[in-house]
Every structure is written in structure tokens, then in C-alpha cells.
Scaffold this motif. Sequence first.
Motif, mmCIF file in Angstrom:
data_model
loop_
_atom_site.group_PDB
_atom_site.id
_atom_site.type_symbol
_atom_site.label_atom_id
_atom_site.label_comp_id
_atom_site.label_asym_id
_atom_site.label_seq_id
_atom_site.Cartn_x
_atom_site.Cartn_y
_atom_site.Cartn_z
ATOM 1 N N PHE A 245 0.807 -1.216 0.000
ATOM 2 C CA PHE A 245 0.000 0.000 0.000
ATOM 3 C C PHE A 245 0.844 1.272 0.000
ATOM 4 O O PHE A 245 0.355 2.343 -0.364
ATOM 5 C CB PHE A 245 -0.940 -0.001 1.202
ATOM 6 C CG PHE A 245 -2.097 -0.940 1.063
ATOM 7 C CD1 PHE A 245 -2.679 -1.168 -0.167
ATOM 8 C CD2 PHE A 245 -2.612 -1.599 2.177
ATOM 9 C CE1 PHE A 245 -3.758 -2.033 -0.307
ATOM 10 C CE2 PHE A 245 -3.690 -2.458 2.056
ATOM 11 C CZ PHE A 245 -4.271 -2.684 0.809
ATOM 12 N N PHE A 265 -3.667 -1.029 -6.965
ATOM 13 C CA PHE A 265 -3.823 -1.006 -5.513
ATOM 14 C C PHE A 265 -4.469 -2.288 -5.012
ATOM 15 O O PHE A 265 -4.160 -2.776 -3.922
ATOM 16 C CB PHE A 265 -4.666 0.205 -5.107
ATOM 17 C CG PHE A 265 -4.416 0.679 -3.711
ATOM 18 C CD1 PHE A 265 -3.192 1.207 -3.349
ATOM 19 C CD2 PHE A 265 -5.415 0.627 -2.743
ATOM 20 C CE1 PHE A 265 -2.946 1.656 -2.061
ATOM 21 C CE2 PHE A 265 -5.186 1.070 -1.451
ATOM 22 C CZ PHE A 265 -3.943 1.588 -1.113
ATOM 23 N N CYS A 268 -1.894 -4.879 -4.814
ATOM 24 C CA CYS A 268 -1.142 -4.643 -3.579
ATOM 25 C C CYS A 268 -1.891 -5.212 -2.377
ATOM 26 O O CYS A 268 -1.283 -5.792 -1.474
ATOM 27 C CB CYS A 268 -0.923 -3.146 -3.386
ATOM 28 S SG CYS A 268 0.164 -2.388 -4.619
ATOM 29 N N GLY A 269 -3.208 -5.045 -2.367
ATOM 30 C CA GLY A 269 -4.008 -5.564 -1.255
ATOM 31 C C GLY A 269 -3.928 -7.072 -1.141
ATOM 32 O O GLY A 269 -3.804 -7.616 -0.037
ATOM 33 N N GLU A 272 -0.527 -7.901 0.234
ATOM 34 C CA GLU A 272 -0.483 -7.565 1.654
ATOM 35 C C GLU A 272 -1.182 -8.641 2.485
ATOM 36 O O GLU A 272 -0.678 -9.081 3.513
ATOM 37 C CB GLU A 272 -1.168 -6.218 1.895
ATOM 38 C CG GLU A 272 -0.452 -5.026 1.286
ATOM 39 C CD GLU A 272 0.575 -4.427 2.225
ATOM 40 O OE1 GLU A 272 1.125 -5.160 3.062
ATOM 41 O OE2 GLU A 272 0.827 -3.216 2.128
ATOM 42 N N ASP A 427 -9.727 -2.640 0.040
ATOM 43 C CA ASP A 427 -8.365 -2.134 -0.107
ATOM 44 C C ASP A 427 -8.268 -0.689 0.379
ATOM 45 O O ASP A 427 -7.317 -0.323 1.075
ATOM 46 C CB ASP A 427 -7.929 -2.216 -1.570
ATOM 47 C CG ASP A 427 -7.930 -3.632 -2.099
ATOM 48 O OD1 ASP A 427 -7.569 -4.545 -1.341
ATOM 49 O OD2 ASP A 427 -8.309 -3.832 -3.273
ATOM 50 N N ALA A 431 -6.063 0.497 3.869
ATOM 51 C CA ALA A 431 -4.784 1.177 3.678
ATOM 52 C C ALA A 431 -4.288 1.908 4.932
ATOM 53 O O ALA A 431 -3.111 1.774 5.289
ATOM 54 C CB ALA A 431 -4.877 2.147 2.491
ATOM 55 N N THR A 500 -1.698 -5.759 6.346
ATOM 56 C CA THR A 500 -3.078 -5.736 5.947
ATOM 57 C C THR A 500 -4.023 -6.206 7.009
ATOM 58 O O THR A 500 -3.660 -6.875 7.922
ATOM 59 C CB THR A 500 -3.332 -6.655 4.756
ATOM 60 O OG1 THR A 500 -2.867 -7.917 5.091
ATOM 61 C CG2 THR A 500 -2.677 -6.145 3.527
#
Length: 505
Positions: A245, A265, A268-269, A272, A427, A431, A500
Amino acid sequence: MDAIFIPVASMVGASLDQVKLISCLLISYPLGSLFIRIPSSQPGLKHIFNLTVTLVYLLPVLNMYSALLQLLGSVIGTYMIAANVRGPRMPWIVFVFLMGHLLVNHIIRAIYHPGYDFGITAPQMVLTMKLSTFAWNVWDGRRPVADLDKWQSEKRVTKYPSLLEFLGFSFYFPGFLVGPYLEYSTYMSLIDESIYKSTGAHQNITSTKSGRNVPDGRKRVAYRKMAFGLAWLGVFVVLGGSYNFAVALQPWFATRSLLYRIAYFHICGVVERSKYYALWILTEGAGDMSGLGFTGYSPTGQSLWQGATNVNVLMIEFAPNFKVLLDSWNTKTNVWLRECVYKRVTPKGKKPGFRSSMTTFVTSAVWHGIAGGYYLTFLLGGFMSSISRLSRANIRPLLLPPPGAPPSKLKRAYDIAGIIITVICMDYIAAPFMLLSVRNSLAAWRALDWYGLWIIFGGLAFFYAGFPSDGGRDGEEAIAFASSSACWCYAINWHSVSDTRRCGD
């Protein structure tokens, strides 16, 4: 023992604490196989085994010498309070004692040791759930059965444990470091093997080739979970440095199209979350290997091992709404908040309301720590919870087909839209929990053109500016979101670039 782990950490590009933690979880598999071979006629040996293994993890492996003294203080303090305070305030005294100790360590960690990957607060958070639940179970054991609900009746403690039994329970090694926690009655059923007395149609299938009472199939399930856990760990190790993130704070990110930023993003989530999938699935498998997870038999006679399950990956990554997502992540913490906070602050005969919900929110927040990003996540997630509930109550019924008819195209579109909105809002809301600081959290939201705020507050305006709704916020959903915040419990305890946690509906 650092000399053993330093070369491994250098080779895989992970921190020393992370390598040590994963090593402890993997070692728990063969140790669980040894534990389950101790006969039920030797319960003391089982308790000593648990205590010994956890002490090895904490001392020569993790070097948590002072932490051990503090954790032992929580354990002994709970044992003495629950034994000697007989009135109804006993569980609350234990609760305040444990939460106060945890909060102090959260503050110390945030101020003096913010860069540590793994510290006392991770096992202390698990221990806080376990010991406070024990206090309530003891109190339920002193109350008339007629005053208890189903969960309270099943988990009540009527015979106070010896100190050795309590230490074995408190230091049960597969779940000590990162959870999930277990109740005392469940632990004792594992010790005496009464956990394997199924009430299903195949309850007579409880004798293995070795002649023990442990059902077959345990290793099959445990090693499959180990493989899945290691696969998710590989995802994090390989991609975690590039997909996290914190990427939203880099100048290049804001120059891309909004659709690209949202898609990136979300990747990325997933990366994570992969770290938490790895941790919890590995510890689930270790619990199964020790015999903990048995839940009966399927109609075909195959043994089922779902009792240690703490996460459902598919229901998180493809959740049709936040309610499903909440129910699929960190389910044991959900149970703790519901059974030991939400229900307990509600007066007998009354329906849970604002006080119950707010007390649960505050408990969840204190349990997590003091970082400002946590509270941004809680606040925005609460609004998202309301939007989701209003949508399910007012829009979904309009799209349901008549009984027996197939779903319409509009209903299918609604379901697909629900999945997309849930995952991208997950997500966005998560963050801040990973970025921790309010400044970085707001910067990341700004880099995403505030899309989460537009969705959430646009939805609120839609419902409250004229669309008919049932109004209000259901109490059970309030506790669901508060417990959902627990999925990020290790963000402050095992934090690298970002961490996360799941958001709520």
C-alpha cells in the motif's frame, strides 16, 4: 540460535524475526505429531509438553526473555483473580487487568520499538483473548445453567483447573504466537481426547490404525494447509517489496489513470493479505496436526478438521458483501468480541444497542494499539457497514426472483457489482491500517482520488436523501465490523513496508 536463522533471512530477503516466526510455525507440525501421541492417560505430560515447546520458542529462538516474564504475569494474575474473586465483577477485573497491560505495551512499542517485526504484543493479544474468555467461562460455571445461552453452556468451567493444567492451556504451542486462541473446555477436550467423540452418523469411526482414538485424515488436512500457507508466504516474499500500500505514496502512482491505480492497488491488497493468509493457515495446520481441529465426519465418513479454521481466503477475495468478508477473516477474534464484550455489556433481557456497540468498538481499538491509521479504518469501515446493510435491506429484495425462478440478469449484475465494490473498498479502507500514520493514510487516499469516500458517502446520501430504508444500524453488524478490525491485529506486530487487515460491512 540467531546464527541458525541469519543465513536463511539473508537468502530469502526477509527479516530475522519473520524467519524465526515462520520456523516456529513449521516446527509445530512435527511437534504436533509428537504431542498427539502422548496418551490421554498422561494429561500432565501433555501440559508439560505444551509449556516446554512454547518456552523454547520464546527464549532461545525469539529471545523474548523479559516478554516471557510479562506474559507469565498475565497468566498467573488471571489464575489468581479468577480463583479468589467470587462475585460478578471477577471477569471484568480480569478484563481490565489484561487490556490495561496490553495497552501499556502497545504504547511502549509504538514509542520505543516501532521497527521491531515481532514483539510481545502479538502473543499478548492472543493471550488477552484466551485469558479473558477463561474468566467468563469460570463465571458462567458459577451461574445457574438456566441463565446461560448455548455458547456459555458449552464453554462453562465448573471445575477449576490446577496450575499445571492452566499453564498448559495458556501456553498451548500451536496457537500461542499468532493465534487463533481456544477456550479452556476445548483445550481439555483435546487433552482427554473427548473432542473426537463425534455425534454424527459416523461417530463409530474413531479408531485409527495405531489403536488411538484420533480419527484418520488429520495429517492429510494439516499438510495441505501447510502447502497453502507456504504458497501464500511465497507470494508475499516474492512480491511484497514491490506491491504494497505504500506504493500510493510514490510520485509516479498519481500520474496513472484512476482505473489503473485502483487495479494496481488491489493487487497490492492481495499481496499484503498474503502474509496473514500464510500465518493463519500455517497455524491452523499445526493445530490440526496436534488434533485440535476435529469437527466430525462428512456424510461419506471422511473426517472433518475445521475447528481451528480462522480464515476463508475465497470468501475474502470474492466476498459478495462486507458481511461475508467479516465472517471469513479472523473468526476467532469475532467470537471473542461477540461473546466476551458485546453480549456481556448488554443488560439481561435487553436488546444490544448503542452502548454495546461502542464498548465493542473501543475494545477492538485498544486491543489493536494506538496508531492513528487504525481509527481511520474503524471510522470509514463503520460507514461502509451501514451502506452495505442498507443495500442488502432495500435494493437486493427488489432484484430477487420469484421462488423457483432462476436469478435475473439484474440480480447477477448486482452480485458482480457487490463483489467489485466490496474488494476495492476493502483495499481503500484497509490502507490506513497498514500505513499507520494519519498523514500517510490521507496521502494514499488522495492519490486514489478519494474513490472510497465517493462510494461510501455517495451511498449514504442516496439512502438518507430519500430512498426508503429501514434506518439505523443493526447491533450484530456493529459487532461484526468491530471484530473485523481484528484481522489487522498483527499490523503493528509484524510490520514491514505495510500490513493488511480486513475491512467491514
